[in-house]
Design an enzyme around this catalytic site. Structure first.
Site, PDB file in Angstrom:
ATOM      1  CG  ASP A 139      -2.047   1.002   1.137  1.00 27.57           C
ATOM      2  OD1 ASP A 139      -2.422   1.360   0.008  1.00 27.57           O
ATOM      3  OD2 ASP A 139      -2.535   1.439   2.183  1.00 27.57           O
ATOM      4  CB  CYS A 196     -26.110  -7.549  -4.074  1.00 23.33           C
ATOM      5  SG  CYS A 196     -25.878  -6.912  -2.388  1.00 23.33           S
ATOM      6  CB  CYS A 199     -21.712  -1.716  -0.869  1.00 19.22           C
ATOM      7  SG  CYS A 199     -21.706  -1.921  -2.662  1.00 19.22           S
ATOM      8  CB  CYS A 203     -22.186   4.528   1.059  1.00 16.04           C
ATOM      9  SG  CYS A 203     -20.907   5.807   1.205  1.00 16.04           S
ATOM     10  CB  CYS A 219     -14.695   7.624   0.909  1.00 11.86           C
ATOM     11  SG  CYS A 219     -14.297   6.088   1.762  1.00 11.86           S
ATOM     12  CB  CYS A 246     -15.679   3.903   6.874  1.00 12.73           C
ATOM     13  SG  CYS A 246     -17.456   3.544   6.777  1.00 12.73           S
ATOM     14  CB  CYS A 249     -19.099  -0.421   1.583  1.00 11.93           C
ATOM     15  SG  CYS A 249     -17.294  -0.457   1.546  1.00 11.93           S
ATOM     16  CB  CYS A 253     -20.270  -7.127   1.549  1.00 16.17           C
ATOM     17  SG  CYS A 253     -19.866  -8.246   0.186  1.00 16.17           S
TER      18      CYS A 253
END
Length: 357
Positions: A139, A196, A199, A203, A219, A246, A249, A253
């Site tokens: 990352d 589906c 999410c 939000c 976000c 957060c 979402c 799921c």
């Protein structure tokens, strides 16, 4: 099918790499070819819309991010790994007065945890192939991680833009090892969300503007971690108790509801500071207390001023005496950003009262 010696050796080495990755604590491991992204247009369009917000590093030299060979010219393969970080909440009905931290941030910094293990994986490969050279990223590098992971078979894109593994859900962290070795790639992962839209519906800030596309500027993870200034008043009230990152979402799921299993990795088990901290108490935390409570944690990235800004923003949705008193005290905080956010929150509370809302 008859394999020549080079092909056979490549398959053997790939199998050994995956076994060692498992031994090192990674839950998922796959291999992709070091090739240019097939989502060049989509990525550049996303940047052009400004959806990356203040994350200027994403727009810096985007062509480099779109081709791993511009990062490592002799790269031929990418080993992609995933590490499960899922932990259950302590209570099915958590105390709304307690701060909520994203699950990945409840103990040690995953960058440190995974980087060290990927370096050990590289050393393992170099013991078998002395000519092997590699680069480790967790990352942090100019790599489109989710696309690489999808091509390596770790998961497919959900409508929330997260990578979802059909058997494990989406609660796993990604890392990559770029190698100058040609290794047999795995088949890309296949799957989908069907009809589906949980999410998108869940939000609270409308950050998922349409399936597979997120406006980072809305976000909660961006607002509480990446944004440097005050959180806009029209979004602050949607934080709830979430003051760092957060999981909404992911929580709604179905793949996580049915498939996610709690990790037994000690590095990801919640520490006291992230398990049951009252928001009003956090708002009076000193710099020394912050450093002590969040030593070695991803939360340190926000710094004290960012975390307390988040707390002040979250308290804008409350009107109880405890919250108001904490916000009034924060008006004297040594950090201008905290004072500004506390003032905004108090103003929002007063305006609601004046409107009788």
């Amino acid at each position: 099918m008859c394999l020549n010696g080079t092909q056979s050796h490549g398959f053997t080495l790939a199998k050994e790499i995956k076994a060692q990755a498992c031994a090192l604590g990674f839950d998922l491991c796959g291999i992709a070819a070091a090739e240019p992204s097939v989502f060049r247009k989509e990525f550049l369009d996303w940047l052009a819309r400004g959806f990356h917000g203040e994350m200027g590093y994403l727009a810096r030299d985007p062509e480099r991010r779109l081709d791993p060979r511009q990062v490592m010219p002799d790269a031929k393969s990418i080993v992609a790994v995933g590490m499960n970080y899922y932990v259950r909440d302590e209570s099915p009905a958590p105390d709304p007065n307690n701060a909520v931290f994203a699950r990945y941030a409840r103990n040690l910094d995953y960058h440190e945890v995974m980087t060290g293990r990927l370096k050990r994986l590289l050393a393992f490969i170099q013991e078998r192939e002395p000519q092997a050279q590699g680069r480790v990223y967790v990352d942090t590098g100019p790599i489109l991680e989710r696309e690489v992971a999808r091509r390596a078979g770790l998961g497919w894109f959900g409508k929330n833009a997260m990578l979802i593994n059909t058997r494990r859900g989406s609660y796993f962290l990604l890392g990559e090892l770029l190698l100058n070795l040609p290794l047999p790639p795995d088949a890309p992962a296949e799957g989908g969300c069907g009809t589906c839209t949980r999410c998108l519906d869940a939000c609270p800030t409308g950050a998922i503007v349409r399936p597979f596309e997120v406006d980072s500027r809305r976000c909660i993870s961006y607002l509480t971690i990446e944004l440097k200034g005050a959180i806009p008043e029209e979004l602050a009230g949607s934080l709830g108790s979430r003051i760092f990152g957060c999981d909404i979402c992911q929580e709604v799921c179905p793949f996580n509801g049915r498939r996610s299993q709690p990790t037994d990795e000690p590095a990801f088990q919640p520490r006291a500071a992230t398990a049951a901290s009252r928001m009003t108490d956090l708002l009076s935390m000193t710099e020394e207390e912050f450093r002590e409570r969040f030593r070695g944690s991803p939360v340190k990235r926000a710094k004290r001023r960012g975390l307390l800004r988040n707390v002040a923003a979250a308290l804008s949705a409350r009107e109880d005496a405890e919250a108001i008193a904490a916000l009034e005290q924060a008006l004297n905080d040594p950090e201008p950003l905290v004072r500004e956010q506390a003032e905004r929150s108090l103003r929002a509370v007063r305006e609601r009262r004046d409107r009788g809302v």
